[in-house]
Structure formats: structure tokens, C-alpha cells
Motif scaffolding. Structure first.
Motif, PDB file in Angstrom:
ATOM      1  N   TYR A 174     -63.108  61.820  92.806  1.00  0.00           N
ATOM      2  CA  TYR A 174     -64.271  60.980  92.556  1.00  0.00           C
ATOM      3  C   TYR A 174     -64.578  60.084  93.752  1.00  0.00           C
ATOM      4  O   TYR A 174     -65.729  59.935  94.141  1.00  0.00           O
ATOM      5  N   THR A 175     -63.556  59.471  94.329  1.00  0.00           N
ATOM      6  CA  THR A 175     -63.813  58.556  95.433  1.00  0.00           C
ATOM      7  C   THR A 175     -64.364  59.298  96.653  1.00  0.00           C
ATOM      8  O   THR A 175     -65.138  58.736  97.409  1.00  0.00           O
ATOM      9  N   LYS A 176     -64.000  60.554  96.821  1.00  0.00           N
ATOM     10  CA  LYS A 176     -64.550  61.329  97.942  1.00  0.00           C
ATOM     11  C   LYS A 176     -66.038  61.577  97.786  1.00  0.00           C
ATOM     12  O   LYS A 176     -66.739  61.832  98.756  1.00  0.00           O
ATOM     13  N   PHE A 177     -66.530  61.524  96.539  1.00  0.00           N
ATOM     14  CA  PHE A 177     -67.967  61.670  96.292  1.00  0.00           C
ATOM     15  C   PHE A 177     -68.682  60.326  96.355  1.00  0.00           C
ATOM     16  O   PHE A 177     -69.866  60.229  96.094  1.00  0.00           O
ATOM     17  N   GLY A 178     -67.945  59.278  96.671  1.00  0.00           N
ATOM     18  CA  GLY A 178     -68.557  57.966  96.805  1.00  0.00           C
ATOM     19  C   GLY A 178     -68.685  57.199  95.509  1.00  0.00           C
ATOM     20  O   GLY A 178     -69.413  56.210  95.444  1.00  0.00           O
TER      21      GLY A 178
ATOM     22  N   PRO B 245     -66.938  60.250  79.468  1.00  0.00           N
ATOM     23  CA  PRO B 245     -66.018  61.374  79.624  1.00  0.00           C
ATOM     24  C   PRO B 245     -66.158  61.960  81.034  1.00  0.00           C
ATOM     25  O   PRO B 245     -67.231  61.909  81.634  1.00  0.00           O
ATOM     26  N   ASP B 246     -65.081  62.509  81.555  1.00  0.00           N
ATOM     27  CA  ASP B 246     -65.087  62.997  82.932  1.00  0.00           C
ATOM     28  C   ASP B 246     -66.201  64.011  83.195  1.00  0.00           C
ATOM     29  O   ASP B 246     -66.843  63.968  84.240  1.00  0.00           O
ATOM     30  N   ASP B 247     -66.444  64.934  82.243  1.00  0.00           N
ATOM     31  CA  ASP B 247     -67.474  65.942  82.475  1.00  0.00           C
ATOM     32  C   ASP B 247     -68.868  65.323  82.536  1.00  0.00           C
ATOM     33  O   ASP B 247     -69.691  65.698  83.369  1.00  0.00           O
ATOM     34  N   VAL B 248     -69.127  64.346  81.693  1.00  0.00           N
ATOM     35  CA  VAL B 248     -70.432  63.676  81.696  1.00  0.00           C
ATOM     36  C   VAL B 248     -70.591  62.867  82.977  1.00  0.00           C
ATOM     37  O   VAL B 248     -71.635  62.905  83.623  1.00  0.00           O
ATOM     38  N   ARG B 249     -69.539  62.159  83.343  1.00  0.00           N
ATOM     39  CA  ARG B 249     -69.580  61.361  84.562  1.00  0.00           C
ATOM     40  C   ARG B 249     -69.806  62.247  85.785  1.00  0.00           C
ATOM     41  O   ARG B 249     -70.607  61.931  86.662  1.00  0.00           O
ATOM     42  N   PHE B 250     -69.110  63.366  85.845  1.00  0.00           N
ATOM     43  CA  PHE B 250     -69.276  64.310  86.952  1.00  0.00           C
ATOM     44  C   PHE B 250     -70.718  64.805  87.020  1.00  0.00           C
ATOM     45  O   PHE B 250     -71.340  64.804  88.077  1.00  0.00           O
ATOM     46  N   PHE B 251     -71.260  65.206  85.869  1.00  0.00           N
ATOM     47  CA  PHE B 251     -72.624  65.723  85.838  1.00  0.00           C
ATOM     48  C   PHE B 251     -73.635  64.655  86.254  1.00  0.00           C
ATOM     49  O   PHE B 251     -74.491  64.885  87.112  1.00  0.00           O
ATOM     50  N   GLN B 252     -73.521  63.472  85.660  1.00  0.00           N
ATOM     51  CA  GLN B 252     -74.505  62.421  85.923  1.00  0.00           C
ATOM     52  C   GLN B 252     -74.393  61.828  87.323  1.00  0.00           C
ATOM     53  O   GLN B 252     -75.397  61.487  87.931  1.00  0.00           O
TER      54      GLN B 252
ATOM     55  N   ILE C 248     -72.525  63.122  90.119  1.00  0.00           N
ATOM     56  CA  ILE C 248     -72.309  64.006  91.269  1.00  0.00           C
ATOM     57  C   ILE C 248     -73.309  65.159  91.288  1.00  0.00           C
ATOM     58  O   ILE C 248     -73.912  65.441  92.312  1.00  0.00           O
ATOM     59  N   VAL C 249     -73.510  65.820  90.143  1.00  0.00           N
ATOM     60  CA  VAL C 249     -74.394  66.990  90.107  1.00  0.00           C
ATOM     61  C   VAL C 249     -75.856  66.584  90.220  1.00  0.00           C
ATOM     62  O   VAL C 249     -76.606  67.141  91.024  1.00  0.00           O
TER      63      VAL C 249
ATOM     64  N   ARG D 262     -81.353  61.629  88.012  1.00  0.00           N
ATOM     65  CA  ARG D 262     -80.618  60.651  87.207  1.00  0.00           C
ATOM     66  C   ARG D 262     -81.549  59.547  86.711  1.00  0.00           C
ATOM     67  O   ARG D 262     -81.395  59.038  85.603  1.00  0.00           O
ATOM     68  N   SER D 263     -82.539  59.186  87.516  1.00  0.00           N
ATOM     69  CA  SER D 263     -83.459  58.126  87.103  1.00  0.00           C
ATOM     70  C   SER D 263     -84.321  58.551  85.918  1.00  0.00           C
ATOM     71  O   SER D 263     -84.881  57.699  85.229  1.00  0.00           O
TER      72      SER D 263
END
Length: 101
Positions: A22-26, A38-45, A47-48, A54-55
Motif C-alpha cells: 500500500y505504501t508503495k502506491f502512495g 476491507p482491503d479489496d475495497v480499499r485497493f479498488f477505490q 489504487i485501481v 473516485r470523485s
């Protein structure tokens, strides 16, 4: 390297870590709301999706109200705006709230 975050979950401690992936993605936000995703939601919102995509996501009504209360308090304390004026502004914004940012 892991960054450890403590949060208070229903009066108990919930230990969460932000892994390098996560930190490597800022991702540096360590707020309660961010960490409770949840990790999957956080990743999607975070990073993806692009910031523009997102706005377009619906906002959280409790965040909306918290922001209004913060702005109201700030206007009254810093800008010396009267309570009745601030109340009119809040009422108008609530009336026009449509669930988006």
C-alpha cells in the motif's frame, strides 16, 4: 516495512498495519474510515480508480454533515459569522444534498 496503526473499535483496540504494497502506491491516509475499509475495497477505490473516477463515487452522509458542522464552527469562531446566518447556510446545503460530492 509495515506501518502500524491503532484504532478504537467499539471501545476495543483494533491493530491494523499498512503493508509495503500500500505504501508503495502512495497510500498514506491512516484515518479511521480509511483503515476500516476491507482491503479489496480499499485497493479498488484508492489504487485501481483514477481520482476522477473516485470523485464520482457517492459520498458518505455522515462525512458531509461533519464537514458542514466543522465549517459552521470555523465560520462562527474565525469569521465571526452569527449562528442564524450559519444555520441558513447549513439548511440550504442539506436541502440540496444529493449524495454526491
Amino acid at each position: 516495512m509495515h506501518r502500524t496503526i491503532l484504532s478504537n473499535e467499539s471501545m476495543g483496540n483494533d491493530l491494523r498495519t499498512i503493508d509495503n504494497c500500500y505504501t508503495k502506491f502512495g497510500l498514506t491516509n491512516t484515518s479511521k474510515s480509511e483503515n476500516s475499509l476491507p482491503d479489496d475495497v480499499r485497493f479498488f477505490q484508492r489504487i485501481v480508480l483514477t481520482p476522477k473516477e473516485r470523485s464520482g463515487l457517492p459520498s458518505n452522509a455522515s462525512f458531509f454533515m461533519g464537514t458542514l458542522i466543522h465549517e459552521a464552527a470555523q465560520n462562527m469562531l474565525v469569521n465571526k459569522v452569527k449562528l442564524d446566518e450559519v444555520t441558513k447556510i447549513i439548511n440550504e446545503k442539506v436541502k440540496n444534498y444529493d449524495g454526491t460530492k
